[in-house]
Design a protein around this motif. Structure first.
Motif, PDB file in Angstrom:
ATOM      1  N   GLY A  21     -28.549   1.009 -31.509  1.00  0.00           N
ATOM      2  CA  GLY A  21     -29.704   1.840 -31.214  1.00  0.00           C
ATOM      3  C   GLY A  21     -30.217   2.567 -32.447  1.00  0.00           C
ATOM      4  O   GLY A  21     -31.424   2.670 -32.662  1.00  0.00           O
ATOM      5  N   LYS A  22     -29.303   3.063 -33.280  1.00  0.00           N
ATOM      6  CA  LYS A  22     -29.690   3.797 -34.477  1.00  0.00           C
ATOM      7  C   LYS A  22     -30.413   2.917 -35.494  1.00  0.00           C
ATOM      8  O   LYS A  22     -31.339   3.365 -36.164  1.00  0.00           O
ATOM      9  CB  LYS A  22     -28.452   4.425 -35.122  1.00  0.00           C
ATOM     10  CG  LYS A  22     -27.961   5.694 -34.446  1.00  0.00           C
ATOM     11  CD  LYS A  22     -28.982   6.817 -34.544  1.00  0.00           C
ATOM     12  CE  LYS A  22     -28.453   8.130 -33.996  1.00  0.00           C
ATOM     13  NZ  LYS A  22     -29.485   9.215 -34.053  1.00  0.00           N
ATOM     14  N   ILE A  23     -29.978   1.669 -35.621  1.00  0.00           N
ATOM     15  CA  ILE A  23     -30.605   0.782 -36.622  1.00  0.00           C
ATOM     16  C   ILE A  23     -31.845   0.085 -36.060  1.00  0.00           C
ATOM     17  O   ILE A  23     -32.507  -0.675 -36.771  1.00  0.00           O
ATOM     18  CB  ILE A  23     -29.600  -0.271 -37.136  1.00  0.00           C
ATOM     19  CG1 ILE A  23     -29.172  -1.221 -36.014  1.00  0.00           C
ATOM     20  CG2 ILE A  23     -28.401   0.406 -37.774  1.00  0.00           C
ATOM     21  CD1 ILE A  23     -28.247  -2.341 -36.492  1.00  0.00           C
ATOM     22  N   GLY A  24     -32.140   0.324 -34.767  1.00  0.00           N
ATOM     23  CA  GLY A  24     -33.340  -0.242 -34.183  1.00  0.00           C
ATOM     24  C   GLY A  24     -33.189  -1.652 -33.643  1.00  0.00           C
ATOM     25  O   GLY A  24     -34.176  -2.262 -33.214  1.00  0.00           O
ATOM     26  N   TYR A  25     -31.955  -2.188 -33.664  1.00  0.00           N
ATOM     27  CA  TYR A  25     -31.747  -3.546 -33.132  1.00  0.00           C
ATOM     28  C   TYR A  25     -31.854  -3.548 -31.611  1.00  0.00           C
ATOM     29  O   TYR A  25     -32.414  -4.464 -31.019  1.00  0.00           O
ATOM     30  CB  TYR A  25     -30.383  -4.068 -33.568  1.00  0.00           C
ATOM     31  CG  TYR A  25     -30.119  -5.503 -33.178  1.00  0.00           C
ATOM     32  CD1 TYR A  25     -30.547  -6.554 -33.992  1.00  0.00           C
ATOM     33  CD2 TYR A  25     -29.443  -5.813 -32.006  1.00  0.00           C
ATOM     34  CE1 TYR A  25     -30.309  -7.874 -33.635  1.00  0.00           C
ATOM     35  CE2 TYR A  25     -29.207  -7.126 -31.638  1.00  0.00           C
ATOM     36  CZ  TYR A  25     -29.637  -8.148 -32.453  1.00  0.00           C
ATOM     37  OH  TYR A  25     -29.404  -9.455 -32.078  1.00  0.00           O
ATOM     38  N   LEU A  26     -31.286  -2.503 -30.982  1.00  0.00           N
ATOM     39  CA  LEU A  26     -31.374  -2.343 -29.533  1.00  0.00           C
ATOM     40  C   LEU A  26     -32.462  -1.324 -29.250  1.00  0.00           C
ATOM     41  O   LEU A  26     -32.377  -0.176 -29.666  1.00  0.00           O
ATOM     42  CB  LEU A  26     -30.027  -1.858 -28.965  1.00  0.00           C
ATOM     43  CG  LEU A  26     -29.888  -1.772 -27.438  1.00  0.00           C
ATOM     44  CD1 LEU A  26     -30.105  -3.138 -26.807  1.00  0.00           C
ATOM     45  CD2 LEU A  26     -28.513  -1.233 -27.060  1.00  0.00           C
ATOM     46  N   LYS A  27     -33.510  -1.753 -28.553  1.00  0.00           N
ATOM     47  CA  LYS A  27     -34.667  -0.908 -28.317  1.00  0.00           C
ATOM     48  C   LYS A  27     -34.742  -0.485 -26.848  1.00  0.00           C
ATOM     49  O   LYS A  27     -33.965  -0.950 -26.009  1.00  0.00           O
ATOM     50  CB  LYS A  27     -35.944  -1.641 -28.715  1.00  0.00           C
ATOM     51  CG  LYS A  27     -35.950  -2.104 -30.167  1.00  0.00           C
ATOM     52  CD  LYS A  27     -37.240  -2.808 -30.522  1.00  0.00           C
ATOM     53  CE  LYS A  27     -37.211  -3.359 -31.951  1.00  0.00           C
ATOM     54  NZ  LYS A  27     -37.065  -2.281 -32.941  1.00  0.00           N
ATOM     55  N   LYS A  28     -35.689   0.396 -26.551  1.00  0.00           N
ATOM     56  CA  LYS A  28     -35.808   0.936 -25.205  1.00  0.00           C
ATOM     57  C   LYS A  28     -36.040  -0.157 -24.173  1.00  0.00           C
ATOM     58  O   LYS A  28     -35.448  -0.130 -23.086  1.00  0.00           O
ATOM     59  CB  LYS A  28     -36.937   1.963 -25.139  1.00  0.00           C
ATOM     60  CG  LYS A  28     -37.028   2.670 -23.788  1.00  0.00           C
ATOM     61  CD  LYS A  28     -38.143   3.690 -23.771  1.00  0.00           C
ATOM     62  CE  LYS A  28     -38.128   4.478 -22.451  1.00  0.00           C
ATOM     63  NZ  LYS A  28     -38.280   3.614 -21.263  1.00  0.00           N
ATOM     64  N   GLU A  29     -36.902  -1.119 -24.510  1.00  0.00           N
ATOM     65  CA  GLU A  29     -37.179  -2.182 -23.542  1.00  0.00           C
ATOM     66  C   GLU A  29     -35.941  -3.031 -23.264  1.00  0.00           C
ATOM     67  O   GLU A  29     -35.733  -3.507 -22.149  1.00  0.00           O
ATOM     68  CB  GLU A  29     -38.333  -3.075 -24.012  1.00  0.00           C
ATOM     69  CG  GLU A  29     -38.161  -3.707 -25.385  1.00  0.00           C
ATOM     70  CD  GLU A  29     -38.748  -2.866 -26.500  1.00  0.00           C
ATOM     71  OE1 GLU A  29     -39.134  -3.451 -27.526  1.00  0.00           O
ATOM     72  OE2 GLU A  29     -38.831  -1.633 -26.327  1.00  0.00           O
ATOM     73  N   HIS A  30     -35.093  -3.196 -24.314  1.00  0.00           N
ATOM     74  CA  HIS A  30     -33.837  -3.928 -24.110  1.00  0.00           C
ATOM     75  C   HIS A  30     -32.901  -3.131 -23.206  1.00  0.00           C
ATOM     76  O   HIS A  30     -32.273  -3.688 -22.296  1.00  0.00           O
ATOM     77  CB  HIS A  30     -33.144  -4.182 -25.456  1.00  0.00           C
ATOM     78  CG  HIS A  30     -33.991  -4.923 -26.441  1.00  0.00           C
ATOM     79  ND1 HIS A  30     -33.905  -4.727 -27.802  1.00  0.00           N
ATOM     80  CD2 HIS A  30     -34.966  -5.854 -26.259  1.00  0.00           C
ATOM     81  CE1 HIS A  30     -34.762  -5.510 -28.422  1.00  0.00           C
ATOM     82  NE2 HIS A  30     -35.422  -6.193 -27.505  1.00  0.00           N
ATOM     83  N   SER A  31     -32.810  -1.817 -23.458  1.00  0.00           N
ATOM     84  CA  SER A  31     -31.955  -0.953 -22.642  1.00  0.00           C
ATOM     85  C   SER A  31     -32.410  -0.930 -21.192  1.00  0.00           C
ATOM     86  O   SER A  31     -31.590  -0.964 -20.265  1.00  0.00           O
ATOM     87  CB  SER A  31     -31.950   0.472 -23.217  1.00  0.00           C
ATOM     88  OG  SER A  31     -31.215   1.350 -22.398  1.00  0.00           O
ATOM     89  N   ASP A  32     -33.735  -0.879 -20.990  1.00  0.00           N
ATOM     90  CA  ASP A  32     -34.269  -0.872 -19.628  1.00  0.00           C
ATOM     91  C   ASP A  32     -33.912  -2.157 -18.890  1.00  0.00           C
ATOM     92  O   ASP A  32     -33.551  -2.134 -17.701  1.00  0.00           O
ATOM     93  CB  ASP A  32     -35.793  -0.699 -19.650  1.00  0.00           C
ATOM     94  CG  ASP A  32     -36.211   0.689 -20.113  1.00  0.00           C
ATOM     95  OD1 ASP A  32     -35.354   1.592 -20.095  1.00  0.00           O
ATOM     96  OD2 ASP A  32     -37.386   0.858 -20.492  1.00  0.00           O
ATOM     97  N   LEU A  33     -34.007  -3.292 -19.593  1.00  0.00           N
ATOM     98  CA  LEU A  33     -33.668  -4.575 -18.973  1.00  0.00           C
ATOM     99  C   LEU A  33     -32.178  -4.644 -18.637  1.00  0.00           C
ATOM    100  O   LEU A  33     -31.795  -5.078 -17.535  1.00  0.00           O
ATOM    101  CB  LEU A  33     -34.054  -5.732 -19.908  1.00  0.00           C
ATOM    102  CG  LEU A  33     -33.652  -7.144 -19.438  1.00  0.00           C
ATOM    103  CD1 LEU A  33     -34.292  -7.455 -18.090  1.00  0.00           C
ATOM    104  CD2 LEU A  33     -34.026  -8.186 -20.482  1.00  0.00           C
ATOM    105  N   LEU A  34     -31.340  -4.212 -19.572  1.00  0.00           N
ATOM    106  CA  LEU A  34     -29.896  -4.224 -19.328  1.00  0.00           C
ATOM    107  C   LEU A  34     -29.533  -3.299 -18.164  1.00  0.00           C
ATOM    108  O   LEU A  34     -28.652  -3.624 -17.354  1.00  0.00           O
ATOM    109  CB  LEU A  34     -29.143  -3.794 -20.591  1.00  0.00           C
ATOM    110  CG  LEU A  34     -29.186  -4.780 -21.770  1.00  0.00           C
ATOM    111  CD1 LEU A  34     -28.500  -4.170 -22.986  1.00  0.00           C
ATOM    112  CD2 LEU A  34     -28.519  -6.099 -21.399  1.00  0.00           C
TER     113      LEU A  34
END
Length: 320
Positions: A24-37
């Motif tokens: 999340g800090k490096i921007g690889y995992l984004k909000k849209e990815h978190s929402d989908l997961l």
């Protein structure tokens, strides 16, 4: 129960959480990815894990015993919230801070933390025990939590009822029916559900890690009230639960599992509703952050003490 196993499993889950934090800090995992997961967790992985655990061949006891455990989970949430309200009144908190303070202490993260942790330590049987917290926490979330945070907004009743009809709640209802009737899924469906359910722990920890990455760590380690929430939520509440469960006559391992759920960090729903209705959202997010950060330290400590408290509890057949 070997408390060393608890420590190892907490470390493993913490490493998974740290990976989500870094991504999340490096921007690889984004909000849209978190929402989908998150959607996959709530709508697919959690329900599959619950159904797979219900299909295992356990002596589940009577439907009355099952419903009693569901009630105990809910009663504990009400008890912890009430005790926290007395303390908040003594500290002279304003209305918004009091809401966040009391609900943070009363509501453990049984979904993203409790279910994965109980599954890791107690296996499929732990999933079964922890899943019985779902009906009670759902009622708590839509009454004690949402209605209090909403500033008495009058929403669409039909819409609110429909929001209760979701895969997670439906799977909990089906699980109770399966326990009562001793009906099992066909073996091939059990294997499918079990395989998908195995995704719960790693995916949940990645999501929690991402959520933590959205807040500055330093701010969560400064305020006194946050430490008070963490101590009460992660340590005092589960130990109160252990003392009460000692006199239940229930299986000791099941009691340990219930204590583990009660000892989880602040539920993310508190932060979500605080942000939605603008009720001290920063205070809410920081309470979730700190209690999650310190969980690897508090959980093994609590389980060691709980084992001492419950060591003389009788091992009677009940969902075991």
């Amino acid at each position: 129960m070997n408390t060393g196993v608890v420590f190892i499993q907490v470390v493993i889950l913490t490493i998974m959480m740290a990976i989500g934090f870094v991504l999340g800090k490096i921007g690889y995992l984004k909000k849209e990815h978190s929402d989908l997961l998150t959607r996959l967790l709530l709508d697919l992985f959690f329900p599959c894990s619950v159904l797979a655990s219900a299909s295992n061949s356990y002596d589940t006891g009577s439907i009355g015993q099952t419903m009693l455990i569901v009630f105990v989970y809910f009663a504990m949430l009400i008890l912890f919230t009430g005790l926290a309200r007395i303390l908040a009144w003594m500290l002279r908190m304003n209305e918004d801070d009091m809401l966040v303070f009391t609900r943070s202490i009363g509501y453990p993260n049984n979904g993203f933390m409790g279910l994965p942790l109980c599954t890791a330590v107690f296996g499929a049987q732990g999933t079964l025990w922890a899943s019985l917290s779902v009906p009670g926490t759902t009622i708590y979330m839509f009454t004690i939590l949402m209605l209090c945070f909403s500033r008495e907004e009058k929403g669409n009743l039909t819409k609110q009822i429909k929001s209760l009809i979701n895969p997670m709640n439906l799977s909990a209802i089906v699980m109770i029916v399966m326990l009562a009737t001793r009906w099992k899924l066909p073996s091939f469906l059990t294997q499918v559900c079990s395989s998908l359910g195995n995704c719960v722990a790693p995916v949940a920890m990645l999501v929690v890690g991402y959520l933590l990455s959205e807040n500055p760590l330093a701010d969560a380690l400064k305020e006194f009230r946050l430490y008070l929430i963490t101590i009460l939520r992660n340590i005092v509440c589960p130990l109160i639960g252990a003392v009460l469960l000692r006199f239940s006559g229930w299986d000791r391992n099941m009691c340990m599992c219930l204590v583990m759920v009660m000892g989880c960090s602040v539920a993310s729903s508190v932060s979500i509703f605080a942000a939605r209705y603008d009720r001290s959202p920063k205070f809410a997010s920081q309470s979730m952050l700190q209690s999650s950060l310190l969980l690897p330290l508090t959980m093994p400590f609590v389980m060691v003490l709980a084992e001492k408290i419950l060591q003389y509890a009788k091992n009677m057949p009940c969902l075991s």
